[in-house]
Enzyme design. Structure first.
Site, PDB file in Angstrom:
ATOM      1  N   ASN A   9       0.932 -12.655   0.431  1.00 22.19           N
ATOM      2  CA  ASN A   9       0.439 -12.630  -0.953  1.00 22.19           C
ATOM      3  C   ASN A   9       1.369 -13.500  -1.809  1.00 22.19           C
ATOM      4  OD1 ASN A   9      -0.394 -12.039  -3.522  1.00 22.19           O
ATOM      5  ND2 ASN A   9       0.168  -9.855  -3.448  1.00 22.19           N
ATOM      6  N   LYS A  11       1.034 -14.310  -4.854  1.00 20.74           N
ATOM      7  CA  LYS A  11       1.053 -13.873  -6.256  1.00 20.74           C
ATOM      8  C   LYS A  11       0.916 -15.078  -7.206  1.00 20.74           C
ATOM      9  CE  LYS A  11       3.607  -9.800  -4.837  1.00 20.74           C
ATOM     10  NZ  LYS A  11       4.624  -8.792  -5.097  1.00 20.74           N
ATOM     11  N   HIS A  95      -3.678  -3.793  -6.251  1.00 19.03           N
ATOM     12  CA  HIS A  95      -2.234  -3.994  -6.123  1.00 19.03           C
ATOM     13  C   HIS A  95      -1.528  -3.311  -7.298  1.00 19.03           C
ATOM     14  CE1 HIS A  95       1.658  -5.908  -5.888  1.00 19.03           C
ATOM     15  NE2 HIS A  95       1.352  -6.283  -4.653  1.00 19.03           N
ATOM     16  N   GLU A  97       0.825  -4.191  -9.082  1.00 17.19           N
ATOM     17  CA  GLU A  97       1.081  -5.074 -10.232  1.00 17.19           C
ATOM     18  C   GLU A  97      -0.155  -5.164 -11.126  1.00 17.19           C
ATOM     19  OE1 GLU A  97       2.433  -8.490  -8.036  1.00 17.19           O
ATOM     20  OE2 GLU A  97       4.282  -7.436  -7.494  1.00 17.19           O
ATOM     21  N   GLU A 167       1.787   0.683  -0.128  1.00 16.38           N
ATOM     22  CA  GLU A 167       2.820  -0.117  -0.783  1.00 16.38           C
ATOM     23  C   GLU A 167       3.574   0.768  -1.775  1.00 16.38           C
ATOM     24  OE1 GLU A 167       2.086  -4.518  -0.443  1.00 16.38           O
ATOM     25  OE2 GLU A 167       1.233  -3.901  -2.346  1.00 16.38           O
ATOM     26  N   GLY A 173       9.178  -5.972  -4.128  1.00 12.79           N
ATOM     27  CA  GLY A 173      10.006  -6.962  -4.812  1.00 12.79           C
ATOM     28  C   GLY A 173      11.417  -6.482  -5.129  1.00 12.79           C
ATOM     29  N   SER A 212       8.940  -5.315   0.371  1.00 13.56           N
ATOM     30  CA  SER A 212      10.188  -5.878   0.889  1.00 13.56           C
ATOM     31  C   SER A 212      10.192  -6.044   2.409  1.00 13.56           C
ATOM     32  CB  SER A 212      11.386  -5.039   0.424  1.00 13.56           C
ATOM     33  OG  SER A 212      11.486  -5.077  -0.988  1.00 13.56           O
TER      34      SER A 212
HETATM   35  P1  PGA Z   1       7.348  -8.007  -1.641  1.00 14.32           P
HETATM   36  O1  PGA Z   1       5.892  -7.769  -2.227  1.00 14.32           O
HETATM   37  O2  PGA Z   1       7.184  -8.317  -0.175  1.00 14.32           O
HETATM   38  O3  PGA Z   1       7.912  -9.141  -2.425  1.00 14.32           O
HETATM   39  O4  PGA Z   1       8.091  -6.727  -1.825  1.00 14.32           O
HETATM   40  C1  PGA Z   1       4.968  -7.017  -1.510  1.00 14.32           C
HETATM   41  C2  PGA Z   1       3.654  -6.930  -2.217  1.00 14.32           C
HETATM   42  O5  PGA Z   1       3.625  -6.987  -3.452  1.00 14.32           O
HETATM   43  O6  PGA Z   1       2.604  -6.802  -1.566  1.00 14.32           O
END
Ligand code: PGA
Length: 256
Positions: A9, A11, A95, A97, A167, A173, A212
């Site tokens: 992803n 983003k 997601h 976010e 998640e 992140g 992560s």
């Molecule tokens: P990340 O993001 O691997 O940077 O932690 C994962 C995600 O948002 O799916």
């Protein structure tokens, strides 16, 4: 047998030319990889150029989102029908976010799942608890509630084409992944719930882990029986790291 699935992803990163460069590198490194499925999720704008780069490889396209209607007065939105025309195969919905920054609710996500299925896209439906919810011992209750709302009205036949992504919000992140045991506990719970709801079909549904994921932690995560792949954020922006994650079997620790 569920074939491992890895989705990068990207983003809101990479301009069109940067996305094209990264897609080329990933295609060179993973274009013929076997025994796993791989997809990348560029921005909408980069979708078409990236699509022409990966089209001759085994790498599929994933969208980061879609709208729940197929067309209409929804300024700035993109529909499942538009994505399907570009041969997008998967679409991430819900997601954290989007939940946090754009006010997405479980009901909206449920409608997006429906829109994805209507347009022959495979939804990757995200759920996961916040840090304070885990500390308060509420993880299982939170994911149960999210899962029930997301899958409201879904039939077993539809479920066959739905994947979940666990998640934990505190792991996204942050560099702090869930331990394999923490993740497996939730994945096993989700699988049991899916089995109660959909019967045998639950065995075919992928439950990805996200938060992560890196080359150095993917092997142990993938050794858990109910972790079927990963949704990868920051590590997917580096072709070498993403390839190492997809080729996690190569990192198998030497036998002692
Ligand atoms: P990340 O993001 O691997 O940077 O932690 C994962 C995600 O948002 O799916």
């Amino acid at each position: 047998m569920r074939k491992p699935l890895f989705i990068g992803n990207w983003k809101m990163n990479l301009t069109g030319s940067e996305a094209t460069d990264l897609a080329k590198k990933i295609t060179m490194s993973l274009g013929s990889v076997e025994d796993v499925d791989v997809a990348i999720a560029p921005s909408y704008l980069a979708m078409r150029p990236v699509s022409s780069i990966v089209s001759a490889s085994r790498i599929e396209l994933c969208s980061q989102d879609l709208h729940w209607e197929d067309k209409g007065p929804f300024t700035g939105e993109v529909s499942g029908a538009m994505l399907a025309e570009l041969r997008v195969k998967y679409v991430i919905v819900g997601h954290s976010e989007r939940r946090r920054n754009f006010g997405e609710t479980d009901l909206m996500i449920n409608m997006k799942i429906d829109a994805a299925l209507r347009n022959n896209l495979i939804p990757i439906a995200c759920l996961g608890e916040k840090g304070e919810e885990r500390l308060a011992g509420k993880t299982i209750n939170v994911v149960r509630k999210q899962m029930n709302a997301l899958l409201e009205g879904i039939t077993p036949d539809q479920a066959r084409n739905i994947n979940l992504a666990y998640e934990p919000v505190w792991a996204i992140g942050t560099g702090h992944n869930a331990t394999p045991e923490q993740a497996q506990e939730v994945h096993k719970f989700l699988r049991d719930q899916l089995t109660k709801r959909f019967g045998e079909v639950a065995r075919e549904m992928h439950i990805l882990y996200g938060g992560s994921v890196r080359p150095d932690n993917i092997y142990d995560l993938m050794m858990q029986p109910d972790i079927d792949g990963a949704l990868v954020g920051s590590s997917s922006l580096d072709a070498e790291h993403f390839s190492a994650i997809v080729r996690y079997r190569d990192r198998k620790p030497a036998a002692v």
